[in-house]
Design a protein around this motif. Structure first.
Motif, PDB file in Angstrom:
ATOM      1  N   LEU A  64     -14.739  71.631  47.366  1.00 47.05           N
ATOM      2  CA  LEU A  64     -16.198  71.632  47.326  1.00 47.05           C
ATOM      3  C   LEU A  64     -16.701  72.291  46.052  1.00 47.05           C
ATOM      4  CD1 LEU A  64     -16.914  72.575  51.056  1.00 47.05           C
ATOM      5  CD2 LEU A  64     -17.113  70.314  50.018  1.00 47.05           C
ATOM      6  N   SER A  65     -16.017  73.331  45.601  1.00 50.32           N
ATOM      7  CA  SER A  65     -16.417  73.988  44.354  1.00 50.32           C
ATOM      8  C   SER A  65     -16.272  73.043  43.160  1.00 50.32           C
ATOM      9  CB  SER A  65     -15.581  75.245  44.140  1.00 50.32           C
ATOM     10  OG  SER A  65     -14.192  74.931  44.063  1.00 50.32           O
ATOM     11  N   TYR A  92     -23.066  64.992  44.863  1.00 51.54           N
ATOM     12  CA  TYR A  92     -23.935  65.781  45.737  1.00 51.54           C
ATOM     13  C   TYR A  92     -23.772  65.377  47.200  1.00 51.54           C
ATOM     14  CZ  TYR A  92     -28.169  67.667  47.840  1.00 51.54           C
ATOM     15  OH  TYR A  92     -29.049  68.344  48.662  1.00 51.54           O
ATOM     16  N   LEU A  93     -23.809  64.087  47.475  1.00 49.34           N
ATOM     17  CA  LEU A  93     -23.743  63.609  48.853  1.00 49.34           C
ATOM     18  C   LEU A  93     -22.380  63.874  49.477  1.00 49.34           C
ATOM     19  CD1 LEU A  93     -25.703  60.251  48.435  1.00 49.34           C
ATOM     20  CD2 LEU A  93     -26.496  62.329  49.576  1.00 49.34           C
ATOM     21  N   LEU A  94     -21.314  63.715  48.699  1.00 48.19           N
ATOM     22  CA  LEU A  94     -19.984  64.029  49.229  1.00 48.19           C
ATOM     23  C   LEU A  94     -19.883  65.510  49.555  1.00 48.19           C
ATOM     24  CD1 LEU A  94     -17.142  63.063  49.934  1.00 48.19           C
ATOM     25  CD2 LEU A  94     -16.488  63.475  47.538  1.00 48.19           C
ATOM     26  N   HIS A  95     -20.431  66.349  48.694  1.00 46.01           N
ATOM     27  CA  HIS A  95     -20.452  67.784  48.962  1.00 46.01           C
ATOM     28  C   HIS A  95     -21.278  68.086  50.210  1.00 46.01           C
ATOM     29  CE1 HIS A  95     -21.849  71.962  48.505  1.00 46.01           C
ATOM     30  NE2 HIS A  95     -20.714  72.180  47.842  1.00 46.01           N
ATOM     31  N   LEU A 127     -18.830  69.435  39.064  1.00 41.80           N
ATOM     32  CA  LEU A 127     -18.984  68.073  38.587  1.00 41.80           C
ATOM     33  C   LEU A 127     -20.444  67.632  38.657  1.00 41.80           C
ATOM     34  CD1 LEU A 127     -17.706  65.422  37.615  1.00 41.80           C
ATOM     35  CD2 LEU A 127     -17.337  64.828  40.029  1.00 41.80           C
ATOM     36  N   TYR A 128     -21.119  68.003  39.709  1.00 43.09           N
ATOM     37  CA  TYR A 128     -22.533  67.666  39.847  1.00 43.09           C
ATOM     38  C   TYR A 128     -23.343  68.240  38.693  1.00 43.09           C
ATOM     39  CZ  TYR A 128     -27.317  68.190  41.553  1.00 43.09           C
ATOM     40  OH  TYR A 128     -28.687  68.188  41.660  1.00 43.09           O
TER      41      TYR A 128
END
Length: 519
Positions: free
Chosen positions: A172-173, A195-198, A178-179
């Motif tokens: 997640l980090s 963003y959505l995957l996170h 990357l975002y």
């Protein structure tokens, strides 16, 4: 542009192979061969209850257009605001140990209860219609391809991350970094997917690691314009059911899933449990989960066990969303009885077992394994034709706790709703007192009495007889209108009169006793 929570690191990949502003090849990753088989399971047919049919709205639930940001609406925006700083582990685990995977419900002294699609719709404001999330586990090379294609990283960076994450998953980090990088380079589609995957990795698809998210979920965001077509509320419920079933086994040490959903459900249906505060600024247009603010204090699981073993109708709110129906109506998808799935994970959704949560009389349900096995295609087909498989022929309940004759007797015969050991005569009686709480219009309360000290001798025997007769009436062991019903009521009244007279006589003797004097 939607921004993620917290601090976002500035490091990340700036050498994307292509800009997401140009159309990328949409080649579906190769599926693992072991995921192509049939899923053998049982479903419940549509003709479940045999009584009068009320009108249930058939239109789809309301859409939520507030997704913000510079990418197409995903349908996941409510999750951005639902944040419980602390999870009440004692409260959650007290319910987990009462979960039964075969029925996907909690077994409690008052009968079965569960988190339904209607609960998800009201608590999270996620869609409970739309397509199932069709995903397949990915091998290493498939994960490399999907990361380079949909997130815009080069192969080397993708391989480094997969190797560090030890599997088809990413940190997640890493997604946060990357975002931030994609935003700096104005690669908005790549940023949106990161963003959505996170977001789903932190919420509805949270796993036990609390650090990683599986790469196969990224395929759900391949086409950002179609994200909204998924039933995200269905996916959240299936994943939580799966995790509750896993956690219900004694050898499981951790619990995953979107725990704020479970915790908010407990708060709504069991108002006396848990340590929380209700927001004064909450309005009914917001997801119901936003009503509550959690603190650091957690419940002791020993206390939760005692509270749930002593649960009676006055501690329940069967249908807490009456005031919320203007924002989220009860729709036909909520009453769908059958299988739901996310990829290869398939779970039963059986609202016919908890009809009191919808305001209907609860009958004795049929076994959950009453229909033949089905494959994925048949499961998907039934969902598309969901109106043919909803629970119908139900009867509006005259009181929130209403159940058919013999239901509680049947339930206590087939289940074990108590965790703590104790004599049946000492269990709380489900006394039905038709008095409504003023602030909870759909709830029934019972006048509580302080627990009396243990009795012995003849007086104690009479008290146990009174309790036994009262439970026979409460549990519908005798049918109203029969001779047995009349005789039971007569015996109960005689025993209560005798008990009251004996206690009154004893009180007069004590009050009239002369004080002793020393000579």
């Amino acid at each position: 542009m939607v921004r993620t929570r917290g601090n976002i690191s500035r490091c990340g990949s700036n050498d994307a192979p292509e800009s997401s502003r140009h159309s990328a090849a949409r080649k579906r990753p190769t599926a693992s061969a072991r995921r192509r088989g049939q899923h053998e399971a049982n479903v419940v047919e549509d003709d479940i209850v045999e009584n009068e049919v009320p009108d249930v709205p058939r239109e789809d639930e309301q859409v939520i257009d507030n997704d913000g940001g510079g990418f197409p609406a995903s349908g996941l925006s409510p999750l951005c605001d639902i944040l419980y700083e602390y999870i009440d582990l004692g409260l959650v685990l007290g319910f987990v140990e009462r979960w039964h995977p075969e029925t996907n419900s909690f077994h409690l002294p008052i009968g079965e209860m569960t988190i339904t699609l209607d609960d998800v719709s009201s608590l999270l404001h996620l869609s409970i219609s739309g397509n199932f999330c069709s995903i397949e586990n990915l091998e290493y090379e498939d994960s490399v391809q999907i990361l380079t294609t949909l997130l815009g990283v080069d192969r080397a960076m993708a391989c480094v991350e997969l190797n560090q994450s030890r599997g088809a998953q990413v940190r997640l980090s890493w997604l946060r970094d990357l975002y931030h990088s994609c935003c700096e380079n104005e690669l908005w589609e790549f940023a949106a997917r990161a963003y959505l995957l996170h977001l789903v990795g932190c919420t509805i698809f949270a796993n036990k690691s609390a650090t990683y998210v599986r790469t196969h979920y990224l395929d759900l965001f391949r086409d950002l314009s179609t994200c909204r077509t998924y039933g995200w509320g269905v996916a959240a419920l299936v994943h939580l059911y799966e995790q509750l079933g896993d956690a219900s086994f004694a050898n499981t040490k951790q619990l995953a899933g979107y725990l704020p959903l479970l915790q908010a459900w407990i708060y709504e249906h069991f108002p006396t449990l848990g340590r929380k505060q209700v927001r004064d600024t909450y309005v009914e247009t917001e997801p119901r989960a936003l009503r509550y603010v959690t603190g650091r204090a957690i419940s002791a699981i020993a206390d939760v066990r005692v509270q749930l073993d002593g649960l009676t109708y006055d501690g329940m709110i069967w249908n807490p969303y009456v005031a919320h129906r203007a924002a989220r109506q009860l729709v036909t998808h909520s009453m769908f009885s059958g299988f739901l799935r996310v990829g290869t994970v398939v779970q039963r959704h059986l609202p016919e077992r908890v009809l009191r949560q919808f305001g209907f009389i609860q009958p004795i349900p049929r076994p959950p394994s009453s229909v033949p096995m089905m494959d994925f295609e048949a499961i998907d087909d039934r969902w598309k034709k969901h109106e043919q498989f909803v629970v119908h022929q139900v009867v509006q309940a005259p009181a929130p706790f209403s159940c058919s004759d013999g239901y509680l007797q049947w339930f206590r015969r087939v289940s074990h709703p108590y965790i703590l050991r104790g004599a049946e005569a000492d269990r709380p009686s489900l006394v039905l007192v038709p008095r409504l709480r003023r602030n909870l219009p759909d709830d029934i309360t019972v006048q509580r009495t302080s627990p009396s000290s243990s009795s012995s001798g003849l007086l104690g025997l009479v008290k146990r007889i009174v309790g036994g007769l009262q439970r026979m009436i409460d549990c519908r062991d005798v049918t109203e209108g029969t001779v047995a019903w009349d005789r039971t009521h007569e015996l109960l009244q005689m025993a209560q009169d005798g008990l009251e007279e004996e206690e009154t006589r004893g009180g007069r003797r004590v009050r009239g006793r002369r004080p002793s004097t020393s000579g």
